[in-house]
Design a protein around this motif. Structure first.
Motif, PDB file in Angstrom:
ATOM      1  N   SER A  99      21.715 -57.414 -12.309  1.00  0.00           N
ATOM      2  CA  SER A  99      22.210 -58.576 -11.573  1.00  0.00           C
ATOM      3  C   SER A  99      23.594 -58.260 -11.035  1.00  0.00           C
ATOM      4  O   SER A  99      24.555 -58.141 -11.799  1.00  0.00           O
ATOM      5  N   LYS A 100      23.689 -58.102  -9.712  1.00  0.00           N
ATOM      6  CA  LYS A 100      24.976 -57.785  -9.089  1.00  0.00           C
ATOM      7  C   LYS A 100      25.968 -58.937  -9.261  1.00  0.00           C
ATOM      8  O   LYS A 100      27.143 -58.727  -9.528  1.00  0.00           O
ATOM      9  N   GLY A 101      25.493 -60.167  -9.126  1.00  0.00           N
ATOM     10  CA  GLY A 101      26.365 -61.332  -9.274  1.00  0.00           C
ATOM     11  C   GLY A 101      26.930 -61.452 -10.679  1.00  0.00           C
ATOM     12  O   GLY A 101      28.107 -61.748 -10.868  1.00  0.00           O
ATOM     13  N   THR A 102      26.107 -61.204 -11.683  1.00  0.00           N
ATOM     14  CA  THR A 102      26.571 -61.262 -13.068  1.00  0.00           C
ATOM     15  C   THR A 102      27.573 -60.149 -13.344  1.00  0.00           C
ATOM     16  O   THR A 102      28.612 -60.373 -13.972  1.00  0.00           O
ATOM     17  N   PHE A 103      27.292 -58.949 -12.860  1.00  0.00           N
ATOM     18  CA  PHE A 103      28.222 -57.830 -13.051  1.00  0.00           C
ATOM     19  C   PHE A 103      29.569 -58.174 -12.422  1.00  0.00           C
ATOM     20  O   PHE A 103      30.617 -57.991 -13.037  1.00  0.00           O
ATOM     21  N   TYR A 104      29.542 -58.681 -11.198  1.00  0.00           N
ATOM     22  CA  TYR A 104      30.778 -59.063 -10.508  1.00  0.00           C
ATOM     23  C   TYR A 104      31.532 -60.120 -11.311  1.00  0.00           C
ATOM     24  O   TYR A 104      32.734 -59.978 -11.554  1.00  0.00           O
ATOM     25  N   SER A 105      30.843 -61.158 -11.737  1.00  0.00           N
ATOM     26  CA  SER A 105      31.490 -62.258 -12.463  1.00  0.00           C
ATOM     27  C   SER A 105      32.106 -61.802 -13.778  1.00  0.00           C
ATOM     28  O   SER A 105      33.187 -62.259 -14.147  1.00  0.00           O
ATOM     29  N   GLN A 106      31.439 -60.920 -14.488  1.00  0.00           N
ATOM     30  CA  GLN A 106      31.904 -60.501 -15.808  1.00  0.00           C
ATOM     31  C   GLN A 106      32.919 -59.359 -15.766  1.00  0.00           C
ATOM     32  O   GLN A 106      33.683 -59.188 -16.708  1.00  0.00           O
ATOM     33  N   THR A 107      32.931 -58.589 -14.696  1.00  0.00           N
ATOM     34  CA  THR A 107      33.744 -57.378 -14.687  1.00  0.00           C
ATOM     35  C   THR A 107      34.880 -57.388 -13.666  1.00  0.00           C
ATOM     36  O   THR A 107      35.967 -56.904 -13.959  1.00  0.00           O
ATOM     37  N   ILE A 108      34.646 -57.931 -12.500  1.00  0.00           N
ATOM     38  CA  ILE A 108      35.609 -57.801 -11.403  1.00  0.00           C
ATOM     39  C   ILE A 108      36.310 -59.114 -11.072  1.00  0.00           C
ATOM     40  O   ILE A 108      37.531 -59.149 -10.911  1.00  0.00           O
ATOM     41  N   ARG A 109      35.552 -60.171 -10.961  1.00  0.00           N
ATOM     42  CA  ARG A 109      36.091 -61.467 -10.528  1.00  0.00           C
ATOM     43  C   ARG A 109      37.262 -61.904 -11.411  1.00  0.00           C
ATOM     44  O   ARG A 109      37.161 -61.935 -12.618  1.00  0.00           O
ATOM     45  N   GLY A 110      38.357 -62.217 -10.768  1.00  0.00           N
ATOM     46  CA  GLY A 110      39.530 -62.717 -11.463  1.00  0.00           C
ATOM     47  C   GLY A 110      40.331 -61.668 -12.212  1.00  0.00           C
ATOM     48  O   GLY A 110      41.338 -61.982 -12.826  1.00  0.00           O
ATOM     49  N   PHE A 114      42.143 -55.329 -10.190  1.00  0.00           N
ATOM     50  CA  PHE A 114      41.439 -54.944  -8.974  1.00  0.00           C
ATOM     51  C   PHE A 114      41.872 -55.726  -7.729  1.00  0.00           C
ATOM     52  O   PHE A 114      41.364 -55.475  -6.647  1.00  0.00           O
ATOM     53  N   ARG A 115      42.795 -56.656  -7.887  1.00  0.00           N
ATOM     54  CA  ARG A 115      43.233 -57.468  -6.742  1.00  0.00           C
ATOM     55  C   ARG A 115      43.914 -56.573  -5.720  1.00  0.00           C
ATOM     56  O   ARG A 115      44.771 -55.770  -6.041  1.00  0.00           O
ATOM     57  N   ILE A 116      43.529 -56.729  -4.468  1.00  0.00           N
ATOM     58  CA  ILE A 116      44.118 -55.929  -3.389  1.00  0.00           C
ATOM     59  C   ILE A 116      45.580 -56.322  -3.228  1.00  0.00           C
ATOM     60  O   ILE A 116      45.949 -57.481  -3.362  1.00  0.00           O
ATOM     61  N   ARG A 117      46.404 -55.336  -3.004  1.00  0.00           N
ATOM     62  CA  ARG A 117      47.837 -55.574  -2.824  1.00  0.00           C
ATOM     63  C   ARG A 117      48.241 -55.213  -1.397  1.00  0.00           C
ATOM     64  O   ARG A 117      47.799 -54.205  -0.860  1.00  0.00           O
ATOM     65  N   CYS A 118      49.079 -56.034  -0.804  1.00  0.00           N
ATOM     66  CA  CYS A 118      49.581 -55.747   0.540  1.00  0.00           C
ATOM     67  C   CYS A 118      50.577 -54.600   0.433  1.00  0.00           C
ATOM     68  O   CYS A 118      51.384 -54.579  -0.476  1.00  0.00           O
TER      69      CYS A 118
END
Length: 119
Positions: A99-110, A114-118
């Protein structure tokens, strides 16, 4: 004054998310997400269509851009989200996740890592 700055940041983030450009702030300035995404893609990316996902349309990993840039295009909106500092091993795990959505929610989101920096 600080409350006004926080309100402004929140308003821009909400507006950015509504128009599909993501979230990023550094030293009180906004990122140009379209330019960041174009730069990442120009660096050369591996792309995977996520046909089995109900949320993710396409995943792209640009290993030579910003220590590993991850681009996620969604089916629900025309949004493409960009993250930086994503290790190759995480990209491999993301592609293999049932599940791509679950992986994203548990690992990357928030995850501020991994937040992009200007720049």
């Amino acid at each position: 004054m600080e409350n006004l700055k926080q309100w402004h940041r929140t308003s821009v983030v909400i507006l950015s998310l509504l128009i599909g450009v993501g979230e990023c702030f550094a030293q009180e300035r906004e990122c140009n997400f379209s330019a960041l995404i174009a730069e990442a893609r120009a660096s050369g990316c591996e792309a995977v269509d996520a046909f089995s996902s109900s949320w993710v349309d396409r995943l792209e990993y640009c290993s030579s851009y910003r220590e590993g840039a991850l681009l996620i295009s969604t089916k629900a909106s025309p949004a493409t989200y960009i993250f930086q500092g994503v290790p190759q091993a995480m990209w491999t795990a993301f592609k293999a996740a049932p599940s791509k959505g679950t992986f994203y929610s548990q690992t990357i989101r928030g995850n501020p890592r991994f937040r992009i920096r200007c720049e």
